[in-house]
Design an enzyme around this catalytic site. Structure first.
Site, short mmCIF file in Angstrom:
data_model
loop_
_atom_site.label_atom_id
_atom_site.label_comp_id
_atom_site.label_asym_id
_atom_site.label_seq_id
_atom_site.Cartn_x
_atom_site.Cartn_y
_atom_site.Cartn_z
N GLU A 134 48.02 3.93 -14.01
CA GLU A 134 47.03 2.96 -14.45
C GLU A 134 47.31 2.47 -15.87
OE1 GLU A 134 43.24 4.90 -12.05
OE2 GLU A 134 43.62 5.50 -14.11
N ARG A 159 38.74 12.99 -25.36
CA ARG A 159 37.83 11.86 -25.30
C ARG A 159 36.93 11.91 -24.06
NH1 ARG A 159 38.51 9.32 -20.49
NH2 ARG A 159 39.74 7.42 -20.41
N THR A 161 36.86 18.71 -10.79
CA THR A 161 37.92 19.15 -9.87
C THR A 161 38.95 18.04 -9.73
OG1 THR A 161 36.69 18.36 -7.94
CG2 THR A 161 36.29 20.63 -8.63
N ASP A 206 37.19 10.02 -9.59
CA ASP A 206 37.56 8.93 -10.48
C ASP A 206 38.60 7.99 -9.90
OD1 ASP A 206 39.68 10.59 -10.52
OD2 ASP A 206 39.83 10.75 -12.68
#
Lengths: 345, 345
Positions: free
Chosen positions: A56, A112, A201, A227
């Site tokens: 990404e 972050r 996880t 995600d």
């Protein structure tokens, strides 16, 4: 010249500041950057999917700085002794387009992400929260624990992972840090009596880490692991019972837990909570859920924090990423007759 | 570890191969990569616009490699002694998501743009073309000239720039390289008798570098400078008279010369010409136009070419961009107690 902060220098920087203050420092940046949300150029990340993973690019920009992060997600990598998530990022000057910082972001992403999670929880968890269930004891777990102590005062951890070796690693890493860690016998065991539940996880699969009956009133869920498309951790019924907070709906509806819900499923944008434009938790009984997927502005904030920390330091390596010819229109002079003094210093 | 090729090492590499063979080498890669167009993950580049310029991310991927380029376009930069276009790029392994090469791409972009232009012209210009008008003598001009000699045998150049200093720079750079260079007194003067016209001006504005009456039958136009919204070089009437070839229509309709034309203006995709699926030039009288904006696959090809050239070399710097802990799940071990042997080697 572009300053380079590799893994070794980043780790040294974190160690010199301290992990908890470092996470708190990034969280401060994220909070102030999210509050000026409308000033940012925003876009869903660009994702290139392959059979074993995803690569990404995550851009973000305000009027002064442009940033992007390159990040992969390859769950099978651990079998090869490689990171599941590896990343690096760049901070650039909008006025000239020149990159000012290239930094590793594998460690920085863990920091972050913990900062974002803990910051969200400060607005969404019950203020008296002291116990966190932590499910999934991979690379990010310790950072989450420290972030929640730094920002929320969480000191008791009830932890669980399907892999006993991960539990042992977590316990060893947390030894002597002042937490009260209990290794649970199962995920349902871990959440018993917890004020906050963090799921982090890594499987690239639709999984039910939390089922509906495991979640009681007043809980805050920090759902970090779901995600990308096809990768979730929560039973849909939990999302229906709770109030769901997201970073950037355009991206979260594709990648987050709410990919399981209809396209008009109501969510609250986190930045509006930070900016005082939307309520966070509204009662002690409410179930709040942060459907975390990670957003470019968080990387912008983290890179800005690192850049500010290293300002004025001349002991870090510089990269000759950009040509510095005497005459900028004379690029050809560099390759025709390379002369050291014509090249980037 | 990621191999790093900075400006100095890239220039050394180009000088060791020779500029023309280097451009020809990239062109071979572009030709074979474009022929397998359908195997690539493609997307219009991500562009973040600001008052003085644009910063872009250009990704591309096949099943083995992912690449992206970071590139800016800031016409005013020259006033500050900086490059108008500065760039760097990364080649990564799709199976693991790990970056294998980080390279400067300011010089490399000039080389790959020349390679794409010359390759397109080999299919689109008249085979007996010997004279090229070159309008715009900025950073990319010499690379274009060498590319057209390497792939097309162009030896006569009729050059023009509004800035006499740019003409002087071009003449000095080309001295002794065996070209027959004539400095024209105007753009119309430059195109007189030319077989190919290359426009490579830099202003971020709608400009008419070529008006309709300057373009005769049989000409091939290599339109390089019009490459972002609001930035064009050709009068629309020329586009209507000629046959227009583009890299990736989704991107070119936003950024190229054809941004001036209706959304259904007919274009031919270059890859289809290379693959034998569409004709190139169909008669000696036809006006052919390559509306070049630059596409991610060309950067993929250029990075792949550089990566192949440096294979096995151990004298180039390595970057510790990616963590290499003993246990990939033990990221925290790196910041808690940094120990040299646990870090990236």
């Amino acid at each position: 010249m572009t300053v380079y902060v590799g893994v070794e220098d980043l780790c040294r920087l974190v160690a010199s500041v301290g992990v908890e203050p470092f996470i708190a420092g990034i969280a401060d940046r994220i909070e102030s950057d999210f509050r000026r949300w409308r000033e940012f150029d925003k876009a869903p990340r660009y994702a290139s999917h392959s059979p074993d993973g995803v690569i990404e690019l995550m851009p973000a920009a305000d009027r002064r700085r442009f940033s992007f992060k390159y990040v992969n997600g390859h769950p099978k990598n651990t079998r090869l002794g490689l990171q599941t998530v590896a990343a690096f990022g760049v901070l650039a000057d909008v006025d000239t387009g020149y990159p000012v910082l290239l930094s590793e972001m594998t460690v920085l992403t863990a920091l972050r992400t913990a900062a974002t999670s803990a910051l969200a929880a400060r607005y969404l968890a019950r203020p008296d929260s002291r116990t966190m269930a932590l499910i999934g004891l991979g690379a990010q777990s310790e950072f989450q624990a420290l972030g929640f102590r730094a920002l929320l005062g969480i000191e008791r951890l009830q932890v669980w992972d399907i892999d006993p070796a991960a539990i042992a690693k977590f316990r060893a890493n947390m030894a002597g840090l002042g937490f009260h860690v209990t290794a649970a016998r199962s995920a349902p065991d871990a959440v018993l009596g917890a004020d906050v539940i963090t799921t982090v996880t890594a499987d690239k699969a639709q999984a039910t880490i939390l089922s509906d009956n495991m979640v009681g009133a007043g809980i805050h869920i920090n759902a970090v692991g779901g995600d990308c498309p096809g990768k979730t951790e929560l039973a849909p019924a939990i999302l229906s019972r709770g109030t769901v907070f997201v970073e950037y709906p355009e991206q979260t509806r594709i990648e987050g837990e709410i990919q399981q819900m209809p396209a008009d499923f109501p969510v609250t944008e986190l930045w509006r909570v930070f900016a005082g434009e939307a309520p966070g938790r509204s009662s002690a009984d409410e179930i709040t859920i942060f459907d975390s997927v990670g957003f470019g502005i968080e990387d912008f904030s983290a890179l800005s924090y690192v850049h500010a920390l290293i300002e004025g330091r001349d002991d870090l390596p510089r990269l000759d990423l950009i040509v510095a010819p005497g005459d900028p229109r004379n690029l050809f002079g560099l390759v025709r007759e390379p002369q050291p003094e014509q090249r980037a210093a």
